[in-house]
Structure formats: structure tokens, C-alpha cells
Design a protein around this motif. Structure first.
Motif, short mmCIF file in Angstrom:
data_model
loop_
_atom_site.label_atom_id
_atom_site.label_comp_id
_atom_site.label_asym_id
_atom_site.label_seq_id
_atom_site.Cartn_x
_atom_site.Cartn_y
_atom_site.Cartn_z
N ILE A 95 0.86 -1.19 0.00
CA ILE A 95 0.00 0.00 0.00
C ILE A 95 0.89 1.23 0.00
CG2 ILE A 95 -0.24 0.16 2.53
CD1 ILE A 95 -3.22 0.94 1.92
N GLU A 96 0.48 2.24 -0.81
CA GLU A 96 1.21 3.50 -0.84
C GLU A 96 0.38 4.51 -0.06
OE1 GLU A 96 2.16 4.75 -4.78
OE2 GLU A 96 3.41 6.42 -4.08
N TYR A 97 1.02 5.32 0.78
CA TYR A 97 0.25 6.29 1.56
C TYR A 97 1.00 7.61 1.64
CZ TYR A 97 3.37 5.03 5.45
OH TYR A 97 4.47 4.81 6.23
N GLU A 98 0.23 8.67 1.95
CA GLU A 98 0.75 10.04 1.93
C GLU A 98 1.56 10.35 3.19
OE1 GLU A 98 -0.10 12.47 -0.45
OE2 GLU A 98 -1.16 10.93 -1.62
N LEU A 99 2.69 11.00 3.01
CA LEU A 99 3.45 11.56 4.14
C LEU A 99 3.30 13.07 4.06
CD1 LEU A 99 6.78 9.59 3.79
CD2 LEU A 99 5.00 9.21 5.47
N GLU A 100 3.91 13.77 5.02
CA GLU A 100 3.85 15.24 4.98
C GLU A 100 4.43 15.74 3.64
OE1 GLU A 100 5.78 16.92 8.33
OE2 GLU A 100 5.24 18.98 7.77
N TYR A 101 5.57 15.17 3.26
CA TYR A 101 6.16 15.47 1.95
C TYR A 101 6.33 14.16 1.22
CZ TYR A 101 7.33 19.71 4.46
OH TYR A 101 7.24 20.84 5.22
N GLY A 102 5.55 13.93 0.18
CA GLY A 102 5.70 12.73 -0.64
C GLY A 102 4.88 11.56 -0.15
N THR A 103 5.31 10.35 -0.54
CA THR A 103 4.56 9.14 -0.20
C THR A 103 5.52 8.07 0.32
OG1 THR A 103 4.80 8.27 -2.43
CG2 THR A 103 2.79 9.51 -1.97
N ASP A 104 4.95 7.04 0.93
CA ASP A 104 5.74 5.91 1.40
C ASP A 104 4.96 4.63 1.08
OD1 ASP A 104 7.92 4.71 2.47
OD2 ASP A 104 7.85 5.81 4.37
N ILE A 105 5.64 3.51 1.21
CA ILE A 105 5.01 2.22 0.89
C ILE A 105 5.24 1.25 2.04
CG2 ILE A 105 5.16 0.20 -0.65
CD1 ILE A 105 5.89 2.14 -2.91
N LEU A 106 4.21 0.46 2.36
CA LEU A 106 4.34 -0.63 3.34
C LEU A 106 3.90 -1.93 2.67
CD1 LEU A 106 2.79 1.01 6.54
CD2 LEU A 106 5.22 0.49 6.15
N GLU A 107 4.51 -3.03 3.11
CA GLU A 107 4.18 -4.33 2.52
C GLU A 107 3.88 -5.38 3.57
OE1 GLU A 107 6.73 -4.09 -1.64
OE2 GLU A 107 7.47 -5.40 -0.05
N ILE A 108 3.07 -6.37 3.17
CA ILE A 108 2.76 -7.52 4.02
C ILE A 108 2.83 -8.77 3.13
CG2 ILE A 108 0.25 -7.32 3.60
CD1 ILE A 108 -0.20 -8.20 6.54
N HIS A 109 3.21 -9.89 3.68
CA HIS A 109 3.16 -11.13 2.91
C HIS A 109 1.70 -11.46 2.59
CE1 HIS A 109 7.29 -12.98 4.08
NE2 HIS A 109 7.31 -12.61 2.83
N ARG A 110 1.44 -11.80 1.34
CA ARG A 110 0.06 -12.12 0.92
C ARG A 110 -0.56 -13.25 1.72
NH1 ARG A 110 -2.00 -10.09 -3.74
NH2 ARG A 110 -0.53 -8.83 -4.93
#
Ligand code: AMP
Length: 177
Positions: A95-110
Motif C-alpha cells: 500500500i502507498e500512503y501520503e506523508l507530509e512530503y511525498g509518499t511511502d510504501i508498506l508491505e505484508i506477505h500475501r
């Protein structure tokens, strides 16, 4: 092991001004981790707020691993890591999500969760709520149900809880600055 009677968990959180950048008052949990009594009291206080019949504790990289894994050990529930991109070896959902400046990504094993799994999310600190909100979505996209979010610290003045919708939130320590 227990904390010396005159001390409280709050005494083991160190404020580091302007880290990692100007204007951020970083809450350093290192003294808490370094004290066996404080760490174990912290974990057992969090465990009081664990709902029954949980299928997985989901911990957010990296300090969420410390408290999430300790809580998993104490309660006998399995642990699932949420990681920054490119760290998990098997097939992932991201999932990509908003930060104060830009975006970040987190992952989980399916294959980390099955449809209907009841999940508790654990992290060291709730600030703006962006990280935890993204983690809730990630769990839900795999069919899991987030029944609670547990934090050691909550920065109340940032209002992160509002980003977590109806999910019950419990934080051990609250700060106004
Ligand atoms: P947020 O997405 O804004 O709620 O930020 C939460 C994440 O950032 C947590 O994983 C924390 O470890 C980290 N974080 C944010 N602000 C601080 C702070 N002031 N001190 C320590 N960690 C922080």
C-alpha cells in the motif's frame, strides 16, 4: 522483574529535540527497552488491552516489531511483520500512503492473514496516524479485521486517532507536545 516503585513508564521515554529533523521532538524508547522491568511492565500493560480471540498481532517496522513480538510472546498469539518495500522475501501486497512530503510504501506477505482473521496492530507511537491508517487498509485488503490498535505512545496534539476511523485505539502514554 518490576520497575523501581518511584519510577513510572514515562520516566523511561527520552525526548530528543530536532531529531531526525528540525522541529520534531523525537520520543526515544531506548531507555525503556534497556530496562528489563520497564520493558516487561510495558508489555504486560499492553496485554491487558488485547481483545480475546485474536488470530494475529501485526507489528509495524521497525519499533512496532519490538513491542508487537514481545506482546505476541506473552499472549501466545502469532506475529506478522509489516515492512518497508523490498524486505519481505515471499509474495507481498503493498500500500502507498501520503506523508507530509511525498509518499511511502508498506508491505505484508500475501499469505500472512486469511479472510476473517482478527488482528491487533501494534506500533511504538501514534503521531499523525498515516502509518497506522495505511496498515489498517493493508490488513483489510487481505480480508483481515482490525479489532484494535495498541501503541506505547500517542502524540495527542497531532490527532492521529481520528485517521483510524472506528477502530478502537489504546495508548499507554499520552503527550501534549
Ligand atoms: P505517523 O504515521 O505520523 O503516525 O507516524 C508514526 C510512525 O513514525 C511510528 O512508526 C513512529 O515510530 C514514528 N514517529 C513519528 N513521530 C515520532 C516521534 N515524534 N518520535 C518517535 N517516533 C515517531
Amino acid at each position: 522483574m518490576t520497575i523501581q516503585p518511584a519510577l513510572q513508564l514515562r520516566d523511561f521515554i527520552r525526548n530528543i529535540p530536532d531529531f531526525p529533523k528540525q522541529g520534531i521532538n523525537f520520543k526515544d524508547i531506548s531507555p525503556l527497552l534497556a530496562d528489563g522491568g520497564a520493558f516487561s511492565e510495558c508489555t504486560s500493560e499492553l496485554s491487558i488491552h488485547m481483545p480475546d480471540d485474536i488470530d494475529a498481532i501485526v507489528g509495524i517496522e521497525s519499533r512496532g516489531f519490538l513491542f508487537g513480538a514481545a506482546l505476541a510472546q506473552l499472549t501466545g498469539v502469532g506475529f506478522v511483520p509489516i515492512r518497508k518495500p523490498g524486505k519481505l522475501p515471499a509474495a507481498t501486497h503493498a500500500i502507498e500512503y501520503e506523508l507530509e512530503y511525498g509518499t511511502d510504501i508498506l508491505e505484508i506477505h500475501r499469505d500472512a492473514l486469511s479472510r476473517g482473521h482478527k488482528v491487533v496492530i501494534v506500533d511504538d507511537l501514534l503521531a499523525t496516524g498515516g502509518t497506522a491508517a495505511a496498515t489498517i487498509k493493508l490488513v483489510e485488503q487481505l480480508g483481515g479485521e482490525v479489532v484494535a490498535c495498541l501503541f506505547v505512545i500517542e502524540l495527542d496534539f497531532l490527532g492521529g486517532k481520528e485517521k483510524l476511523g472506528n477502530t478502537p485505539v489504546f495508548s499507554l502514554l499520552h503527550y501534549d507536545d
